[in-house]
Design an enzyme around this catalytic site. Structure first.
Site, short mmCIF file in Angstrom:
data_model
loop_
_atom_site.label_atom_id
_atom_site.label_comp_id
_atom_site.label_asym_id
_atom_site.label_seq_id
_atom_site.Cartn_x
_atom_site.Cartn_y
_atom_site.Cartn_z
CD GLU A 182 -2.70 -1.20 2.51
OE1 GLU A 182 -3.79 -0.62 2.59
OE2 GLU A 182 -2.20 -1.84 3.45
CB SER A 193 -5.20 -1.18 -0.66
OG SER A 193 -5.06 -0.02 0.10
CE1 TYR A 207 -6.93 3.81 -2.31
CE2 TYR A 207 -6.57 1.47 -2.66
CZ TYR A 207 -6.82 2.53 -1.81
OH TYR A 207 -6.96 2.31 -0.47
NE ARG A 241 -13.55 2.77 3.56
CZ ARG A 241 -12.40 2.43 3.00
NH1 ARG A 241 -11.44 3.34 2.85
NH2 ARG A 241 -12.19 1.19 2.61
CG ASP A 269 -15.07 -1.01 3.68
OD1 ASP A 269 -15.37 0.20 3.75
OD2 ASP A 269 -13.94 -1.41 3.34
CD GLU A 286 -11.38 -5.02 4.44
OE1 GLU A 286 -10.50 -4.17 4.21
OE2 GLU A 286 -11.37 -6.17 3.99
CG ASN A 296 -10.54 0.11 5.68
OD1 ASN A 296 -9.68 -0.47 5.04
ND2 ASN A 296 -11.84 -0.16 5.53
N GLY A 310 -7.65 5.60 3.31
CA GLY A 310 -7.06 6.46 2.28
C GLY A 310 -7.57 7.88 2.40
#
Length: 329
Positions: A14, A160, A230, A268, A270, A282, A284, A288
Site C-alpha cells: 500500500e 487496499s 484507486y 472507515r 465497509d 472489515e 480501516n 485512504g
C-alpha cells in the site's frame, strides 16, 4: 505553531496509496496552525521527504544544523504495517508523542480481519462465515470446499484489496490462496455475499462520535478491488441511495463498532447489504485520504472541508494526550 510529522511510505503493497494520502494531508493541514514535515519510511529508516535527513529513532526527532526538531504530534498516514497494526503506536506511547488514530489494542484487533470479526461476534454484528489459513499449516480442503463457491480469498492482515480474489469455481481456490499468501502469512477464506457494498466513515469531534454520510460503491469489476478503489474503476455515490431507516441502521452499526473496539481518530467500516441486513466486511483505521478517497467525499457531503476533517483528528489526538498526562499526575 505545532510541529507535525506526517508519516507515509512503508515497505508494504500500500506504499503508493500512503504517499498520495500523505500529500493530501500535507496540502490541507492548516498552514496557520501547523509546521508540517513529511516523514517517509524506507526500509528501517524514517527520512524527511524534502531533505532526506534521517530521523533519530531514539526520540523520533529530526536533526538539523540548528539542533534537533522534536515533533508535537505524529499524523499517521502510513497504511499497513507497522502503523495500522499498532506497532508504531506502541513506540510513540513509549516516547510520549501524541499521534492520530487508534491505539495499540484497537489497531491490532482491526488490522487482523478474523480477530476483528471474532471480537465483534458478542456484539451481534452480522458477518459472513470465514476460515483462517496459516502458512506452513495443513489445509483442510474438504472444509473449504464445504463452504461452496463463490468465496473471497484475501490476506488476513493487509488492506487496499491487495492479494484479494473472488473464487468462482473450486479449481481456482488453490491458486487464489497461494496468491494471497504472497502478501501475508495468514489468509482468510470468506463466504460470498451477493449484494451492494457500502462504506461509512466515523471519527470523534469535541468528544462526540460523528458518523459521516454513507457511500454506495458500484464497482465496474466483480468486487471492490484495488483498481476499483484507486484507479477510478468504480462509481462511488455519496450520500448512498438508502432510505432514512437504512441510513440510520448503518450509522448506528458504525458507531457501535467504533466504540466497541475502542477506535479513535478517523476510521472507515465497509459493509454489504443483503436483503435487509448490512453485513460487516472489515475495518480501516487509517483509511485512504487522497482528495478522491471515500472519507474525504463523505466529509464534503457532511459539510466539512478536508482541513476541518484533519483538524478534528489532530484535536482529538492532542486531547487524548492531555487526558493521559492528567491521569498520570
Amino acid at each position: 505553531m505545532l510541529k507535525v510529522a506526517i508519516l507515509t511510505g512503508g515497505n508494504v503493497a500500500e506504499r503508493s496509496v500512503s504517499l498520495k494520502s500523505a500529500e493530501t494531508v500535507r496540502k490541507h493541514l492548516n498552514d496557520q496552525k501547523y509546521e508540517k514535515y513529511v516523514i517517509e519510511l524506507n526500509g528501517t529508516q524514517f527520512t524527511e521527504q524534502g531533505t532526506g535527513t534521517v530521523v533519530n529513532l531514539n526520540d523520533f526527532s529530526l536533526p538539523t544544523p540548528n539542533g534537533n526538531i522534536k515533533f508535537d504530534l505524529v499524523y499517521q498516514m502510513l497504511h499497513g504495517h507497522p502503523a495500522e497494526d499498532g506497532c508504531l503506536q506502541g513506540y510513540f506511547e513509549v516516547l510520549g508523542i501524541p499521534y492520530t488514530g487508534c491505539d495499540v489494542m484497537s489497531s491490532a484487533i482491526t488490522f487482523n480481519k478474523q480477530a476483528c470479526k471474532d471480537f465483534l461476534r458478542s456484539h451481534n454484528i452480522p458477518m459472513a462465515p470465514s476460515k483462517v489459513l496459516r502458512k506452513g499449516e495443513a489445509i483442510n480442503w474438504a472444509e473449504l470446499e464445504a463452504m461452496g463457491v463463490p468465496v473471497f480469498v484475501k490476506p488476513n492482515k493487509n488492506g487496499s484489496s491487495y492479494g484479494a480474489s473472488k473464487v468462482n469455481t473450486p479449481d481456482q481456490l488453490a491458486g487464489a490462496i497461494e496468491h494471497a499468501f504472497v502478501y501475508d502469512d495468514e489468509v482468510v477464506v470468506e463466504g460470498f455475499l451477493k449484494g451492494t457494498e457500502f462504506s461509512n466513515g466515523v471519527l470523534r469531534r469535541n468528544g462526540e462520535v460523528v458518523v459521516l454520510p454513507i457511500t454506495e460503491i458500484v464497482p465496474h469489476n466483480e468486487f471492490f478491488d484495488f483498481k476499483a478503489k484507486y484507479e477510478n474503476q468504480s462509481q462511488e455515490i455519496t450520500p448512498a441511495r438508502l432510505t432514512p431507516e437504512q441510513t440510520a441502521q448503518v450509522q448506528a452499526q458504525t458507531k457501535l463498532i467504533y466504540e466497541a473496539v475502542g477506535c479513535r481518530g478517523i476510521c472507515r467500516f465497509d459493509y454489504i447489504l443483503v436483503g435487509d441486513t448490512f453485513f460487516f466486511l472489515e475495518a480501516n483505521t487509517i483509511p485512504g485520504m487522497s482528495e478522491q478517497s471515500i472519507v474525504p467525499q463523505q466529509a464534503r457531503a457532511h459539510g466539512w472541508s478536508i482541513t476541518e476533517l484533519l483538524d478534528a483528528a489532530v484535536d482529538e489526538a492532542l486531547e487524548r494526550q492531555a487526558m493521559k498526562l492528567s491521569v498520570g499526575n
